[in-house]
Design an enzyme around this catalytic site. Structure first.
Site, PDB file in Angstrom:
ATOM      1  N   CYS A  60       2.865  -0.975   1.357  1.00 30.93           N
ATOM      2  CA  CYS A  60       3.731  -1.303   2.732  1.00 30.93           C
ATOM      3  C   CYS A  60       4.849  -0.281   2.892  1.00 30.93           C
ATOM      4  O   CYS A  60       5.019  -0.095   4.006  1.00 30.93           O
ATOM      5  CB  CYS A  60       4.022  -2.602   2.581  1.00 30.93           C
ATOM      6  N   GLU A 105      -0.885  -0.050  11.351  1.00 27.32           N
ATOM      7  CA  GLU A 105      -0.885   0.310  10.231  1.00 27.32           C
ATOM      8  C   GLU A 105      -2.272   0.592   9.307  1.00 27.32           C
ATOM      9  O   GLU A 105      -3.243  -0.198   9.701  1.00 27.32           O
ATOM     10  CB  GLU A 105      -0.427  -0.992   9.459  1.00 27.32           C
ATOM     11  N   LYS A 121      -1.255 -18.394  -5.206  1.00 22.96           N
ATOM     12  CA  LYS A 121      -2.596 -18.149  -4.894  1.00 22.96           C
ATOM     13  C   LYS A 121      -2.670 -16.465  -4.695  1.00 22.96           C
ATOM     14  O   LYS A 121      -2.129 -16.070  -3.433  1.00 22.96           O
ATOM     15  CB  LYS A 121      -3.101 -18.700  -3.588  1.00 22.96           C
ATOM     16  N   GLU A 176       6.707 -11.219   4.272  1.00 23.04           N
ATOM     17  CA  GLU A 176       6.856  -9.637   4.292  1.00 23.04           C
ATOM     18  C   GLU A 176       5.508  -9.071   4.595  1.00 23.04           C
ATOM     19  O   GLU A 176       4.773  -9.287   3.858  1.00 23.04           O
ATOM     20  CB  GLU A 176       7.435  -9.228   2.728  1.00 23.04           C
TER      21      GLU A 176
HETATM   22  P1  NAP Z   1      -3.918 -10.249   3.762  1.00 26.40           P
HETATM   23  O1  NAP Z   1      -5.506 -10.013   4.011  1.00 26.40           O
HETATM   24  O2  NAP Z   1      -2.963 -10.766   4.652  1.00 26.40           O
HETATM   25  O3  NAP Z   1      -3.795 -11.152   2.511  1.00 26.40           O
HETATM   26  C1  NAP Z   1      -2.556 -11.395   2.086  1.00 26.40           C
HETATM   27  C2  NAP Z   1      -2.942 -12.890   1.034  1.00 26.40           C
HETATM   28  O4  NAP Z   1      -3.085 -13.805   2.147  1.00 26.40           O
HETATM   29  C3  NAP Z   1      -4.100 -12.970   0.373  1.00 26.40           C
HETATM   30  O5  NAP Z   1      -3.716 -13.793  -0.746  1.00 26.40           O
HETATM   31  C4  NAP Z   1      -5.108 -13.755   1.173  1.00 26.40           C
HETATM   32  O6  NAP Z   1      -6.120 -14.448   0.384  1.00 26.40           O
HETATM   33  C5  NAP Z   1      -4.187 -14.895   1.845  1.00 26.40           C
HETATM   34  N1  NAP Z   1      -4.812 -15.136   3.241  1.00 26.40           N
HETATM   35  C6  NAP Z   1      -5.979 -14.669   3.893  1.00 26.40           C
HETATM   36  N2  NAP Z   1      -5.878 -15.643   4.968  1.00 26.40           N
HETATM   37  C7  NAP Z   1      -5.224 -16.673   4.888  1.00 26.40           C
HETATM   38  C8  NAP Z   1      -4.805 -17.855   5.603  1.00 26.40           C
HETATM   39  N3  NAP Z   1      -5.425 -18.094   6.799  1.00 26.40           N
HETATM   40  N4  NAP Z   1      -3.748 -18.676   5.026  1.00 26.40           N
HETATM   41  C9  NAP Z   1      -3.157 -18.367   4.028  1.00 26.40           C
HETATM   42  N5  NAP Z   1      -3.470 -17.121   3.343  1.00 26.40           N
HETATM   43  C10 NAP Z   1      -4.478 -16.387   3.516  1.00 26.40           C
HETATM   44  O7  NAP Z   1      -3.109  -8.994   3.512  1.00 26.40           O
HETATM   45  P2  NAP Z   1      -3.912  -7.778   2.292  1.00 26.40           P
HETATM   46  O8  NAP Z   1      -5.041  -7.074   2.756  1.00 26.40           O
HETATM   47  O9  NAP Z   1      -4.006  -8.404   0.799  1.00 26.40           O
HETATM   48  O10 NAP Z   1      -2.709  -6.996   1.871  1.00 26.40           O
HETATM   49  C11 NAP Z   1      -2.216  -5.743   2.740  1.00 26.40           C
HETATM   50  C12 NAP Z   1      -1.150  -6.006   3.455  1.00 26.40           C
HETATM   51  O11 NAP Z   1      -0.063  -6.498   2.890  1.00 26.40           O
HETATM   52  C13 NAP Z   1      -0.681  -4.895   4.537  1.00 26.40           C
HETATM   53  O12 NAP Z   1      -0.456  -5.305   5.846  1.00 26.40           O
HETATM   54  C14 NAP Z   1       0.580  -4.605   3.770  1.00 26.40           C
HETATM   55  O13 NAP Z   1       1.343  -3.676   4.706  1.00 26.40           O
HETATM   56  C15 NAP Z   1       1.058  -5.948   3.245  1.00 26.40           C
HETATM   57  N6  NAP Z   1       2.141  -5.492   2.439  1.00 26.40           N
HETATM   58  C16 NAP Z   1       3.509  -5.865   2.492  1.00 26.40           C
HETATM   59  C17 NAP Z   1       4.308  -5.772   1.603  1.00 26.40           C
HETATM   60  C18 NAP Z   1       5.845  -6.055   1.855  1.00 26.40           C
HETATM   61  O14 NAP Z   1       6.520  -6.300   1.059  1.00 26.40           O
HETATM   62  N7  NAP Z   1       6.227  -5.752   3.259  1.00 26.40           N
HETATM   63  C19 NAP Z   1       4.128  -5.276   0.447  1.00 26.40           C
HETATM   64  C20 NAP Z   1       2.833  -5.102   0.097  1.00 26.40           C
HETATM   65  C21 NAP Z   1       1.867  -5.249   1.060  1.00 26.40           C
HETATM   66  P3  NAP Z   1      -7.491 -13.411   0.130  1.00 26.40           P
HETATM   67  O15 NAP Z   1      -7.287 -12.361  -0.582  1.00 26.40           O
HETATM   68  O16 NAP Z   1      -8.385 -14.546  -0.517  1.00 26.40           O
HETATM   69  O17 NAP Z   1      -8.017 -13.242   1.621  1.00 26.40           O
END
Ligand code: NAP
Ligand code: MG
Length: 486
Positions: free
Chosen positions: A289, A388, A180, A255
């Protein structure tokens, strides 16, 4: 009026076929450089769609795991070849969907190809150990075995590399996957699945279900037939997913975010440190990230560093990532843009001095553009030094000693990546030993990952597991310990 040129509508991909969702509701993915342009649509799927995918994955895995590693590897090699052939198109979709510049998008897609090849080769490598038994008439060995169905939830910021660095190891070790992707990067992720489809994975081995995180992501986390869940994204979502999977006894890997420090010591090569702050902090519009967000500078070099940084940041061109002269694209979404604006306001309210940028860059197509921003006089207690931001914002902090710099570097909840620019070997060794970060980088920017090495963070950045390289094996397999007595 939304423009629809070059729009692609995807359905889900279940059991080796593009399958319409039960729901007619779709999610529109738009171009942050031209928010009126629809890049594509994906279904806003239902729990019923997810159920179909999980059952297909369960059946598919039973056959997939029986193939030899070499046979599975051949399919991954083929997927790499197809993705490489489609690199330009996939990269262009990525730029249009989430705004990263075209050279960065091409680099990321090429990385995806390399990851597939790395794990394809893994099918021919050792998957266990012979362990001497205390019984002279027995043979004992360990053998890695797959987990079953793996759920994959990914963010929008690396819509090709992250899905691949999770799916490729899951698949080579004999698991099937249901992915997903983030809704904001789902069209690009679907293009990757299109390549996987052409590579000829057997039915049910690879499945894509798009939709809301709260429905499909949550459904994957709760599903008893999903043996393991690998997640990259924000801390709020990750923490919730971890609790959900743990409550039903599943395996999970998270992560999450970072607040990465770049230490600039007095004896360093200042020009290289400035380049690293610019590149590591602002490339991809600060939406990695591993981006540097805190620049911790020793006082003797502070003014000189600041002056050179201001000169360099002034050269940055902001614009549509498809245009050749653009160095930095837009924020990926309206939410990101609003959030960056909010932090720029908060920083000023907290008493930090905004010494460069931070304003909206207006454009004909109302893209989500913001100038890179640099704050001076930042204190560690401020929100802009703790939270962040995920945008092109650098916080400058002054320290007397390298020891103080390392303490400040550690004074956050996160612990993903950390850099030091220095020549003194004692300072470098102290940094390696004392900094709380999973990625420790010397004379090199915080953003930078090699696919063959373990990747992941400490503290709130990760669930202590590691991705990529050989480390991926630990998450995507378990052991059977076999004891054979003659
Ligand atoms: P996010 O809002 O947490 O979303 C990540 C994924 O989770 C998306 O596919 C999202 O779907 C899904 N999701 C949302 N709510 C959920 C729930 N209740 N249950 C299960 N899944 C759910 O993060 P983002 O805004 O896409 O990405 C940015 C973040 O990713 C930043 O904090 C960044 O630091 C982190 N990141 C970390 C790494 C690493 O390796 N450490 C690498 C890249 C990014 P939807 O899109 O449909 O909401
Ligand atoms: Mg978008």
């Amino acid at each position: 009026m939304a423009t629809t040129t070059n729009t692609k509508s995807f359905s889900n991909y279940i059991n080796g076929k593009w399958s319409p969702s039960e729901s007619s509701e779709v999610i529109q993915s738009t171009n942050p450089a031209k928010p009126d342009e629809v890049v594509g649509t994906v279904p806003s799927s239902t729990k019923g769609d997810l159920e179909e995918a999980v059952q297909a994955a369960k059946a598919g895995q039973q056959k997939w795991k029986k193939l030899s590693g070499a046979e599975r590897g051949n399919v991954l090699f083929k997927a790499a070849e197809v993705l490489e052939k489609n690199l330009e198109e996939v990269a262009e979709t990525m730029t249009r969907e989430m705004g990263k510049t075209l050279p960065e998008a091409k680099g990321e897609t090429a990385r995806g190809v390399a990851i597939l090849r790395y794990y394809a080769g893994e099918g021919m490598r050792s998957d266990g150990d012979v362990i001497p038994s205390t019984d002279p008439s027995a043979l004992m060995f360990s053998k890695r075995v797959p987990l079953g169905v793996v759920g994959v939830i990914t963010p929008w910021n690396f819509p090709v590399a992250i899905p691949i660095w999770k799916m490729a190891p899951a698949l080579i070790y004999g698991n099937s996957v249901v992915i997903k992707p983030a809704s904001e990067g789902a069209v690009t992720a679907a293009k990757v699945i299109e390549c996987f489809d052409k590579a000829g994975f057997p039915e049910g081995v690879v499945n894509l279900v798009t939709g809301k995180g709260s429905v499909i992501g949550q459904g994957l986390a709760e599903h008893k037939d999903v043996a393991a869940l690998t997640f990259t994204g924000s801390n709020a979502t990750g923490t919730h997913i971890g609790q959900t999977v743990a409550a039903r006894g599943g395996k999970y890997q998270l992560e999450m975010g970072g607040k990465n420090p770049l230490i600039v010591a007095e004896d360093c090569d200042i020009d290289l440190a400035v380049d690293a702050a610019i590149s590591g902090g602002l490339k991809s519009t600060g939406q990695k990230c591993t981006c540097s967000s805190r620049v911790i500078i020793q006082e003797g070099i502070y003014d000189k560093f600041k002056q050179k940084l201001l000169e360099k940041v002034g050269e940055i061109t902001v614009g549509d990532g498809l245009e050749e002269h653009t160095w930095m694209g837009p924020c990926a979404t309206k939410e990101q843009y609003d959030s960056v604006q909010k932090y720029i306001e908060i920083g000023q309210q907290e008493g930090a001095e905004l010494i460069y940028g931070g304003k909206t860059v207006s454009s004909e197509n109302n893209g989500y553009y913001v100038e890179p921003a640099i704050f001076d006089q930042v204190e560690s207690t401020m929100k802009i030094a703790q939270e962040e931001i995920f945008g092109p914002v650098l916080a400058l902090m002054k320290v007397k000693t390298v020891e103080e710099a390392i303490n400040l570097a550690n004074d956050v909840d996160y612990g993903l990546s950390a850099s030091i620019f220095a020549k003194n070997i004692d300072h470098i060794l102290d940094f390696i030993e004392d900094v709380d970060a999973g990625l420790v980088r010397i004379n090199s920017e915080t953003a930078g990952v090699e696919l063959q090495a373990p990747f992941g963070g400490m503290k709130a950045s990760s669930s202590y597991s590691r991705e990529q390289g050989q480390a991926a094996k630990e998450f995507f397999t378990t052991f059977k310990t076999v004891f054979i007595k003659r």
